[in-house]
Structures are given as C-alpha cells and as structure tokens.
Design a protein around this motif. Structure first.
Motif, PDB file in Angstrom:
ATOM      1  N   PRO A   1       1.068  -1.072   0.063  1.00 14.63           N
ATOM      2  CA  PRO A   1      -0.293  -0.187   0.017  1.00 14.63           C
ATOM      3  C   PRO A   1       0.768   1.188   0.158  1.00 14.63           C
ATOM      4  O   PRO A   1       0.491   1.641  -0.758  1.00 14.63           O
ATOM      5  CB  PRO A   1      -0.976   0.180   1.558  1.00 14.63           C
ATOM      6  N   THR A   2       1.860   0.911   0.903  1.00 12.05           N
ATOM      7  CA  THR A   2       2.873   2.611   0.850  1.00 12.05           C
ATOM      8  C   THR A   2       3.336   2.802  -1.226  1.00 12.05           C
ATOM      9  O   THR A   2       3.485   3.786  -1.208  1.00 12.05           O
ATOM     10  CB  THR A   2       3.868   2.570   1.381  1.00 12.05           C
ATOM     11  N   PHE A   3       3.562   1.534  -1.139  1.00 15.43           N
ATOM     12  CA  PHE A   3       4.199   1.716  -2.622  1.00 15.43           C
ATOM     13  C   PHE A   3       3.403   2.612  -3.293  1.00 15.43           C
ATOM     14  O   PHE A   3       3.710   3.129  -4.979  1.00 15.43           O
ATOM     15  CB  PHE A   3       4.848   0.112  -2.578  1.00 15.43           C
ATOM     16  N   LEU A   4       2.786   1.715  -3.450  1.00 18.49           N
ATOM     17  CA  LEU A   4       1.244   2.478  -4.743  1.00 18.49           C
ATOM     18  C   LEU A   4       0.888   3.754  -4.395  1.00 18.49           C
ATOM     19  O   LEU A   4       0.644   4.089  -4.757  1.00 18.49           O
ATOM     20  CB  LEU A   4      -0.222   1.649  -4.193  1.00 18.49           C
ATOM     21  N   ARG A   5       1.686   4.229  -3.267  1.00 19.83           N
ATOM     22  CA  ARG A   5       1.081   5.240  -3.320  1.00 19.83           C
ATOM     23  C   ARG A   5       2.176   6.584  -4.198  1.00 19.83           C
ATOM     24  O   ARG A   5       1.953   8.058  -4.322  1.00 19.83           O
ATOM     25  CB  ARG A   5       1.191   6.239  -1.495  1.00 19.83           C
ATOM     26  N   PHE A   6       2.994   5.945  -4.351  1.00 16.96           N
ATOM     27  CA  PHE A   6       3.855   6.789  -4.548  1.00 16.96           C
ATOM     28  C   PHE A   6       4.045   6.339  -6.412  1.00 16.96           C
ATOM     29  O   PHE A   6       5.656   7.025  -6.807  1.00 16.96           O
ATOM     30  CB  PHE A   6       5.597   6.152  -3.988  1.00 16.96           C
ATOM     31  N   ILE A   7       3.731   5.210  -6.345  1.00 17.23           N
ATOM     32  CA  ILE A   7       3.703   5.142  -8.255  1.00 17.23           C
ATOM     33  C   ILE A   7       2.621   4.987  -9.079  1.00 17.23           C
ATOM     34  O   ILE A   7       1.236   4.103  -8.578  1.00 17.23           O
ATOM     35  CB  ILE A   7       4.548   3.499  -8.307  1.00 17.23           C
ATOM     36  N   SER A   8       2.235   4.888 -10.559  1.00 18.60           N
ATOM     37  CA  SER A   8       1.075   5.323 -11.041  1.00 18.60           C
ATOM     38  C   SER A   8       0.659   4.286 -11.614  1.00 18.60           C
ATOM     39  O   SER A   8       1.729   3.026 -11.904  1.00 18.60           O
ATOM     40  CB  SER A   8       0.864   6.958 -12.183  1.00 18.60           C
ATOM     41  N   PHE A   9      -0.405   3.810 -12.129  1.00 21.55           N
ATOM     42  CA  PHE A   9      -0.544   2.587 -12.797  1.00 21.55           C
ATOM     43  C   PHE A   9      -0.685   2.899 -14.644  1.00 21.55           C
ATOM     44  O   PHE A   9       0.271   1.732 -14.732  1.00 21.55           O
ATOM     45  CB  PHE A   9      -2.147   2.791 -12.850  1.00 21.55           C
ATOM     46  N   ARG A  10       0.336   3.288 -14.671  1.00 20.95           N
ATOM     47  CA  ARG A  10       0.607   3.735 -15.750  1.00 20.95           C
ATOM     48  C   ARG A  10       2.175   3.084 -15.576  1.00 20.95           C
ATOM     49  O   ARG A  10       2.786   2.458 -16.736  1.00 20.95           O
ATOM     50  CB  ARG A  10       0.823   5.115 -16.731  1.00 20.95           C
ATOM     51  N   GLN A  11       3.005   3.784 -14.667  1.00 19.94           N
ATOM     52  CA  GLN A  11       4.137   2.973 -14.557  1.00 19.94           C
ATOM     53  C   GLN A  11       4.505   1.216 -13.984  1.00 19.94           C
ATOM     54  O   GLN A  11       5.499   0.978 -14.257  1.00 19.94           O
ATOM     55  CB  GLN A  11       5.089   4.078 -13.021  1.00 19.94           C
ATOM     56  N   SER A  12       3.107   1.013 -13.582  1.00 16.86           N
ATOM     57  CA  SER A  12       3.699  -0.235 -12.631  1.00 16.86           C
ATOM     58  C   SER A  12       2.300  -0.871 -12.932  1.00 16.86           C
ATOM     59  O   SER A  12       1.336  -0.766 -11.748  1.00 16.86           O
ATOM     60  CB  SER A  12       4.036  -0.064 -12.032  1.00 16.86           C
ATOM     61  N   PRO A  13       1.677  -1.693 -14.282  1.00 20.79           N
ATOM     62  CA  PRO A  13       0.285  -1.452 -13.913  1.00 20.79           C
ATOM     63  C   PRO A  13      -0.241  -2.801 -13.404  1.00 20.79           C
ATOM     64  O   PRO A  13       0.363  -3.557 -13.047  1.00 20.79           O
ATOM     65  CB  PRO A  13      -0.432  -2.017 -15.595  1.00 20.79           C
TER      66      PRO A  13
ATOM     67  N   ILE B   1       0.766  -8.969  -9.039  1.00 22.69           N
ATOM     68  CA  ILE B   1       1.224  -8.840  -8.158  1.00 22.69           C
ATOM     69  C   ILE B   1       2.326  -8.462  -8.743  1.00 22.69           C
ATOM     70  O   ILE B   1       3.275  -8.062  -7.564  1.00 22.69           O
ATOM     71  CB  ILE B   1       1.154 -10.556  -7.850  1.00 22.69           C
ATOM     72  N   VAL B   2       3.146  -9.061  -9.512  1.00 24.30           N
ATOM     73  CA  VAL B   2       4.941  -8.736  -9.616  1.00 24.30           C
ATOM     74  C   VAL B   2       4.357  -7.193  -9.576  1.00 24.30           C
ATOM     75  O   VAL B   2       5.772  -6.348  -9.412  1.00 24.30           O
ATOM     76  CB  VAL B   2       5.050  -9.375 -11.121  1.00 24.30           C
ATOM     77  N   ASN B   3       4.086  -6.316 -10.029  1.00 23.78           N
ATOM     78  CA  ASN B   3       4.315  -4.881 -10.947  1.00 23.78           C
ATOM     79  C   ASN B   3       4.543  -4.693  -8.881  1.00 23.78           C
ATOM     80  O   ASN B   3       4.445  -3.511  -9.075  1.00 23.78           O
ATOM     81  CB  ASN B   3       3.261  -4.285 -11.148  1.00 23.78           C
ATOM     82  N   VAL B   4       3.737  -4.535  -7.871  1.00 22.07           N
ATOM     83  CA  VAL B   4       3.993  -4.003  -6.572  1.00 22.07           C
ATOM     84  C   VAL B   4       4.617  -5.385  -5.670  1.00 22.07           C
ATOM     85  O   VAL B   4       4.745  -4.789  -4.900  1.00 22.07           O
ATOM     86  CB  VAL B   4       2.446  -4.070  -6.047  1.00 22.07           C
ATOM     87  N   GLY B   5       5.494  -5.916  -6.290  1.00 20.74           N
ATOM     88  CA  GLY B   5       6.171  -6.758  -5.576  1.00 20.74           C
ATOM     89  C   GLY B   5       7.751  -6.426  -5.318  1.00 20.74           C
ATOM     90  O   GLY B   5       8.453  -7.052  -4.075  1.00 20.74           O
ATOM     91  N   GLN B   6       8.084  -5.369  -5.862  1.00 20.09           N
ATOM     92  CA  GLN B   6       9.265  -4.679  -5.456  1.00 20.09           C
ATOM     93  C   GLN B   6      10.582  -4.949  -5.824  1.00 20.09           C
ATOM     94  O   GLN B   6      10.508  -6.487  -6.116  1.00 20.09           O
ATOM     95  CB  GLN B   6       9.252  -3.786  -4.250  1.00 20.09           C
ATOM     96  N   THR B   7      10.910  -5.555  -4.596  1.00 23.47           N
ATOM     97  CA  THR B   7      12.963  -6.334  -3.937  1.00 23.47           C
ATOM     98  C   THR B   7      12.343  -7.747  -4.672  1.00 23.47           C
ATOM     99  O   THR B   7      13.046  -8.871  -4.493  1.00 23.47           O
ATOM    100  CB  THR B   7      14.165  -5.942  -3.311  1.00 23.47           C
TER     101      THR B   7
END
Length: 527
Positions: free
Chosen positions: A53-65, A118-124
C-alpha cells in the motif's frame, strides 16, 4: 481472408509440445500463486516488511500496471491468488483445452493479468528474472489454442525464441562477465556459493576439478551453440525437425542438472517445459490436417506481430557490449532479456539472526532458522524448487553487502513476535514470548569435506567475520514495551522517521520506525 487458413500457419505435428507447454506453464503459475498466497502478506502486505500500500501511493498505474491500484488489502490479495490458482489448476487437468481456442486463451490471459498485478507491486521481493519469464511464457502460450484447432506455428516459434534468449543470453553474460567463466573455474565455486544450495549441491562441489571444468565447457556449448539449432525445424524436412528436437533434449538435460544441484525456484523447471516446444510428434511428421478457424488465425497473427515488434530491443541487447541481464523493456514483462551469474562469488557469507530473552544482551543468544538458506552447520539443505522462498533468497543478497530497509523491519517483527513473519521461518527459538534483543552476525561458510562430515557430522563449516546489526530492542515508546512496564495494552502506531535509542547506548529499534533501522553498530557484509 482464405489465406489465413492455409497450412503454413498451423503446426500439425506439435500437438504433444502444446500439451506440455500449456500444462507445464500452468503448473508453474499454480506454484507461483500458492507461493504468493503463503508469503506476500508477511513480506508486502498491510504490515509487511515493505508494504505494497505504501508503494502504491508513490507510483501510478501507467508506471506499474496492477489491479491493486484500484484497491489493496491482504484479503483481496488472497482472493487474487486463489482465483489464479484455480485457473492454473484447471489448465493442468486439461479442462479449458477441451473447448474452443478462445477458452484457454482467456484463462491464460487471466493468469497473466493477475500475476502481473502481483509482480508490479512486489518490489525487490519480486525482482527476479523468472517472474518476467513466467509472465512472458504465460502470454505466449495463451495463443496455442485448444484441442479443436492445430497449434499455431508462429507461437511455437515464439517459444523457441524465448528459449534462445534464455540460453544464449545467459551464455553471453558469462562470456562478458567474470574471468572464471573463461578459465573454466566458475563451477569450482558456484555449487558452494549459489544463493540457496540443495541437498546434492555439496556432492557437486566436491567433485574433482576436472569435472568442474568439463561442466563449464558443457555449459558454454549448451548456451552458446545449441540454441541456434532450435530453429532447424523451420526447414521443411523431417531431419531438420529431429535436429531441433536434439537441441531441445540438450537444453532439457543441462537444465535437469541445474534442478538437482540447486534451488532456482521455477527458472530451470520452466525452461525445461519451454524446451519441449521444439519436440515434434515424430509419428506425425509431414502429416497435414484441418486448419484452425479464421478468427483464431487473425488473433495469432496479431499476437505474433506484437511479439516480433517487441523483440527488437532484446535482440540488440543480446549482441550489445553493455548487455542487460534480467531486464524488462516494457511494463508488461513481454519479450525480456535474461541471464544469470555473469560473475561467480568465491566465498559464501551468511547473515545469522539471533535473539535472547535476557534483559542484558550478553548471554543466552539463540538462532532463528530459515527454511532454505544455510544456518545450522549440521543441517542438510532441502530441495524447495520450483517453490520460491523469497525471504531466504533476499538474505543471500543481504550477505553480499546490499543494504536493505526491509531487513531492519524484519528485526522489529521478530522483536514483536509477528506470526506472519515467524511462519516464514523454519524454527522460532522463542515460541512462548518474543525475545528482548535481536542481532545479526555475518559468518563465512564452506562445505565440509568428506572427513569433516564423517568425523563431526557437519554439512557446513563456518566462522564469524563481522556484525551486521545489533544488539537491538524495541524502543521505549513501543506498545509492547509500555504494556510490559505498566500492563496497559495498545496497538502498533504508524511508522515514524527515526528509531528510538536507549540511553544505555545499546541499539533500540522502535516499531514506529518504518525502516526499523538500528541506530548504530550496523555494518555491511564483506563479500
């Protein structure tokens, strides 16, 4: 549009290859969704080590669908995993393949979209090359059709192209990487220093030096020479298809050796599945059958053109002096660059996490045991692949000197006795109450010799070389500390910017710290 029905578009003698590809890729999707179901909440959930949820606040759908831009909750994540797992299981048993071609097409695209989210919000924790590999493979095999139509040849060729990039890309990375690949000594170290050894890794490491060098020669041959012959079947002759099948057999054989000597999640398993794309139905060579439906031919051609256009940058990358490894050139993880172990570490360092219930951090230290990574020197490693232990893998990178904020949060969660995190470990030495202090030390590991194994029962020999963190404890403002002091409970608060430090100069980490970083005494691993 009758030209869409001509036989050049259909590979009538690759029915068996299609069965293996569809069921095999779906089986890997099943493992991936189950792995995510078991690990994502503790690693990336609402109270995870690196909360999505924290990561999603700083990245857009266009950047990481991702569908999680609409809404994220641990419950929704589990629902996504269950839907994906059910879809994958249906393909494994062959249900969608019984219908018209659009049924497996939609099922695979559903799995691809869910796992992409899942992968696009999974970070490291989802930054591994085999995540992109699974997404690309899932997208490609979506267009293989069903039992009601022959396999499309362009999609079969797209699978060959994927295997080519996997193998040839890995080979070129090695030739451009460390000198150990050029002087044939790489595998004298790799079996011991790889991220997560398996039960047979020690035996492979203790093989004679001449065998290790022969392994490197075989690796270069399998990755730099053999992949070209996968395309031999494009020549309209039965012998050419046999040549392609032989190339696939070599890929399958070498990948099988990697399966039994390591734990590389589903990388090798999926490569084996994809290599079957070059194995024709030898009993049907040259036979013709009815073409597929026109509408499906149009869809196949459109997908093939898309994959062809996206292949330009990966193709240039293969022959670039600045070759990228495990890189995606688009946010949908289609037609990626692959490769692994361009350099091989010569020594193995491990981060050992310990805790003590003593109020004074000078005695009573006990180790936390991870499921896959080495810890107890007497414990034989287990075979986990194709299942992916993400935390264990990241601990290997941590020992190489990579500074990771999530690790400081892990120490906080251990001090809290967080159930989700503890379920990811093999052994919790504090089953009744969390420890007062935790610390992390760095050890140098090597495989025990035959004599050391026989005389002392050791699988590993280790000695301490450094301290990474600690001793640390929860800060005085933490609810658990307050509860112990005054018997007044309270929930965890939102993370603050900096940890609390006790006046006695020991490190004290407050759960209110998002990073959970120890105040002092932190040193990087020397690896």
């Amino acid at each position: 549009m009758d030209w869409l029905g001509v036989d050049w578009l259909w590979a009538h003698d690759y029915e068996f290859a299609r069965e293996v590809l569809q069921r095999g890729v779906a089986a890997v999707f099943l493992v991936a969704f189950l792995s995510t179901l078991n690990q994502f909440p503790a690693l990336l959930g609402e109270r995870g080590l690196s909360p999505a949820p924290t990561f999603l606040r700083f990245i857009s759908f266009r950047q990481s669908p991702s569908i999680f831009h609409w809404r994220y909750s641990d419950r929704m994540l589990r629902l996504v995993c269950l839907v994906g797992a059910l879809a994958a299981a249906s393909v494994v048993v062959g249900l969608p393949q019984l219908g018209p071609p659009w049924v497996p097409l939609l099922v695979f695209l559903l799995m691809w979209a869910l796992y992409l989210s899942i992968v696009n919000v999974g970070q490291t924790f989802y930054g591994f090359g085999w995540e992109s590999l699974l997404l690309e493979a899932g997208f490609i095999v979506a267009f293989l059709g069903s039992s009601q139509s022959p396999p499309p040849l362009p999609i079969i060729v797209a699978c060959w192209w994927l295997v080519f990039r996997l193998e040839f890309g890995a080979g070129m990375i090695k030739m451009r990487g460390g000198s150990e690949w050029r002087d044939f000594t790489a595998l004298m170290y790799h079996h011991e220093t790889q991220p997560m050894p398996g039960p047979l890794s020690r035996f492979a490491h203790l093989l004679p030096a001449w065998f290790d060098k022969l392994e490197v020669v075989g690796s270069h041959f399998a990755q730099l020479v053999v992949p070209w012959f996968l395309f031999a079947a494009l020549i309209p002759h039965p012998v050419a298809q046999v040549v392609g099948a032989c190339a696939a057999a070599i890929v399958i054989l070498t990948q099988s050796w990697l399966v039994v000597t390591g734990n590389f999640a589903w990388l090798n398993w999926l490569t084996i599945v994809l290599a079957f794309s070059a194995v024709p139905d030898l009993w049907m060579l040259g036979e013709e059958g009815a073409p597929g439906p026109v509408w499906f031919g149009v869809v196949v051609i459109a997908a093939s053109v898309l994959l062809l256009v996206l292949s330009w940058r990966p193709l240039l990358n293969l022959f670039s002096s600045n070759q990228l490894m495990n890189a995606s050139f688009n946010r949908y993880h289609l037609v990626n660059a692959y490769g692994a172990f361009g350099t091989v570490t010569k020594e193995r360092y491990e981060v050992i996490v310990e805790g003590t219930a003593s109020p004074v951090p000078s005695e009573g230290w006990r180790e936390y045991e991870f499921k896959g990574k080495p810890g107890d020197p007497t414990r034989v490693p287990r075979q986990f692949a194709p299942y992916h232990l993400r935390l264990d893998w990241l601990m290997w990178f941590l020992a190489l000197g990579r500074q990771e904020r999530w690790f400081s949060v892990l120490l906080v969660r251990l001090l809290e006795g967080d159930r989700g995190v503890l379920r990811m470990l093999r052994h919790n030495p504090f089953p009744d109450a969390p420890p007062e202090w935790v610390r992390a030390r760095i050890f140098l590991y090597r495989f025990a010799t035959h004599e050391e194994r026989r005389e002392r029962g050791l699988w590993w020999v280790r000695h301490e070389v450094d301290e990474l963190a600690g001793p640390v404890q929860l800060g005085p403002s933490h609810p658990l500390r307050a509860k112990n002091a005054s018997s007044v409970g309270g929930g965890a608060k939102a993370p603050a910017a900096q940890p609390d430090v006790d006046p006695d100069e020991a490190n004290a980490v407050d759960v209110d710290n998002d990073a959970g970083e120890p105040g002092t005494g932190q040193d990087g691993a020397r690896g």
